[in-house]
Enzyme design. Structure first.
Site, PDB file in Angstrom:
ATOM      1  N   TYR A  42      -5.387   8.581  17.837  1.00  0.00           N
ATOM      2  CA  TYR A  42      -6.523   8.948  16.917  1.00  0.00           C
ATOM      3  C   TYR A  42      -7.456   9.058  17.581  1.00  0.00           C
ATOM      4  O   TYR A  42      -8.165   8.442  18.478  1.00  0.00           O
ATOM      5  CB  TYR A  42      -6.572   7.940  15.674  1.00  0.00           C
ATOM      6  CG  TYR A  42      -5.023   7.605  15.108  1.00  0.00           C
ATOM      7  CD1 TYR A  42      -3.876   8.377  15.111  1.00  0.00           C
ATOM      8  CD2 TYR A  42      -4.881   6.549  14.203  1.00  0.00           C
ATOM      9  CE1 TYR A  42      -2.824   8.304  14.677  1.00  0.00           C
ATOM     10  CE2 TYR A  42      -3.924   6.371  13.508  1.00  0.00           C
ATOM     11  CZ  TYR A  42      -2.523   7.117  13.693  1.00  0.00           C
ATOM     12  OH  TYR A  42      -1.435   6.969  13.014  1.00  0.00           O
ATOM     13  N   GLU A  85      -6.594  -7.870  -6.774  1.00  0.00           N
ATOM     14  CA  GLU A  85      -6.362  -6.441  -7.495  1.00  0.00           C
ATOM     15  C   GLU A  85      -7.502  -6.045  -8.093  1.00  0.00           C
ATOM     16  O   GLU A  85      -7.489  -5.043  -8.268  1.00  0.00           O
ATOM     17  CB  GLU A  85      -5.037  -6.666  -8.408  1.00  0.00           C
ATOM     18  CG  GLU A  85      -3.691  -6.862  -7.779  1.00  0.00           C
ATOM     19  CD  GLU A  85      -2.619  -7.156  -8.298  1.00  0.00           C
ATOM     20  OE1 GLU A  85      -2.746  -7.725  -9.486  1.00  0.00           O
ATOM     21  OE2 GLU A  85      -1.577  -6.479  -8.010  1.00  0.00           O
TER      22      GLU A  85
END
Ligand code: NI
Length: 396
Positions: free
Chosen positions: A301, A375
């Site tokens: 990358y 979450e």
């Protein structure tokens, strides 16, 4: 009225939170590795289609593109989520832990996908509030080189796009916070494969051989000068030889040595320079020893460079949404991320979403078998992505 839209986005992120949790847990339970995200992609596409959102499947093999159109005319802004899991055996003991042995969402890409869907749900409700369109990129294979991003680009994911935004969870920051870093944020990561070829012979008669082991020792030390002598001390780079293989007996000089390593850099220019310099150093030392070298640099990358303007927009948006105390300065990392490919094509920013919750024991780092997230952070992630799209589309 900017204040009105931020409060609407916050309310919508609360409203869609239970759905994001359900989606994230479903994806978490069924992790899929790079370019195998068949079930995940189907869930993404079906969820979007149920909302009446236009979807294109099979992009970059297992990726999905979706479009939410606002008022007529205007730019296209892209929001990206990655969908792949890691080859790790999950040890969290969570009720929705991985059902696929040896596979786990240990990098939070399950939540990135749920956040992308949450942002789509929010923006679908806000169609009248922005010009142009939002394109959602659900990409395969962030974890495995060559990454899904170049294939998404090849398949047209960025066609017509003027800006792109993406996020990644961060275990070191508290849930509900977001972090930004303008300019170079993550490293390029290339792999080096070097074979040094000498001439074998008896260990007691080195004068009749070309010893690739002694040559390799010099090459390894010589390569260290790339960072110590050829890099601005105020810049960042790493070269590591992580593997060396040669020989089999105490009294035999072998024919060849194989070296494998990694090169990391924080600048597109220095990365290109380093590739040339590595060849000069290796070939120079081998030449002086009468040895030959095969040098292969496997491109990973690229350097991830965040746009100044887009990062400033994102940071200002976060302050408006959550308050200044929920915004932090993200650190640069020598890790790599294939979002960098998108940023080579169009401006944008990649930012961090805190997911830590010490009181609930949520502290494990990514790529750890106990990794999980608070979450509630998904509300902040979806609100951020949605608001960024609106802000970006509505300005100038
Ligand atoms: Ni990741």
């Amino acid at each position: 009225m900017p204040n009105d839209i931020t409060s609407r986005i916050r309310t919508l992120s609360e409203q869609f939170f239970p759905e994001m949790v359900r989606l994230r847990r479903t994806i978490h339970e069924h992790p899929e590795l790079a370019f195998e995200e068949v079930r995940t992609a189907a869930l993404v596409a079906e969820t979007l289609e149920q909302l009446g959102i236009e979807v294109k499947r099979g992009v970059a093999k297992t990726g999905v593109l979706a479009t939410v159109k606002g008022k007529q005319g205007g730019k296209i802004v892209a929001l990206r989520s990655d969908m792949d899991a890691l080859p790790i055996q999950e040890a969290t003991g969570l009720p929705f832990a991985s059902k696929n042995p040896g596979k786990m969402h240990a990098c939070g890409h399950d939540s990135h996908t749920a956040i992308g869907l949450g942002a789509a749900m929010i923006l679908n409700e806000l169609r009248k509030e922005f010009r142009g369109e939002v394109r959602f990129l659900f990409q395969p294979s962030e974890e495995r080189n060559p990454g899904g991003a170049p294939f998404m680009i090849e398949d047209g994911a960025l066609d017509g796009v003027s800006e792109i935004y993406g996020l990644h969870v961060l275990s070191q920051a508290d849930a509900g916070t977001v972090g930004f870093c303008a300019g170079e944020m993550m490293a390029s990561a290339d792999e080096l494969y070097i074979t040094i070829k000498g001439k074998s012979g008896h260990g007691a008669r080195p004068q009749h051989t070309v010893d690739p082991i002694v040559t390799a020792a010099q090459v390894i030390l010589g390569l260290q000068t790339l960072v110590s002598r050829n890099l601005d001390p105020f810049s960042h780079g790493v070269i590591t030889i992580g593997s060396i293989h040669a020989g089999f007996a105490p009294n035999i000089i072998p024919n060849e040595v194989k070296l494998v390593g990694t090169l990391r850099s924080m600048s597109r220019e220095w990365r290109a320079f380093a590739h040339t310099r590595i060849k000069e150093i290796v070939n120079g030392i081998c030449g002086s020893a009468g040895a030959e070298a095969d040098i292969h640099i496997d491109l990973g990358y690229p350097v991830l460079v965040n746009g100044e303007r887009e990062t400033a927009l994102a940071e200002a948006s976060a302050r408006e949404l959550f308050g200044a105390d929920h915004v932090f300065k993200a650190e640069r990392l020598m890790g790599a991320e294939d979002f960098a490919y998108y940023l080579e094509k169009v401006p944008g920013t990649f930012y961090r979403l805190g997911i830590r919750n010490e009181s609930e024991g949520i502290t494990a780092d990514i790529h750890n078998d106990h990794f999980t997230i608070d979450e509630s952070a998904m509300k902040a992630g979806a609100a951020m992505q949605a608001y960024l799209a609106v802000q970006s589309l509505n300005r100038d």
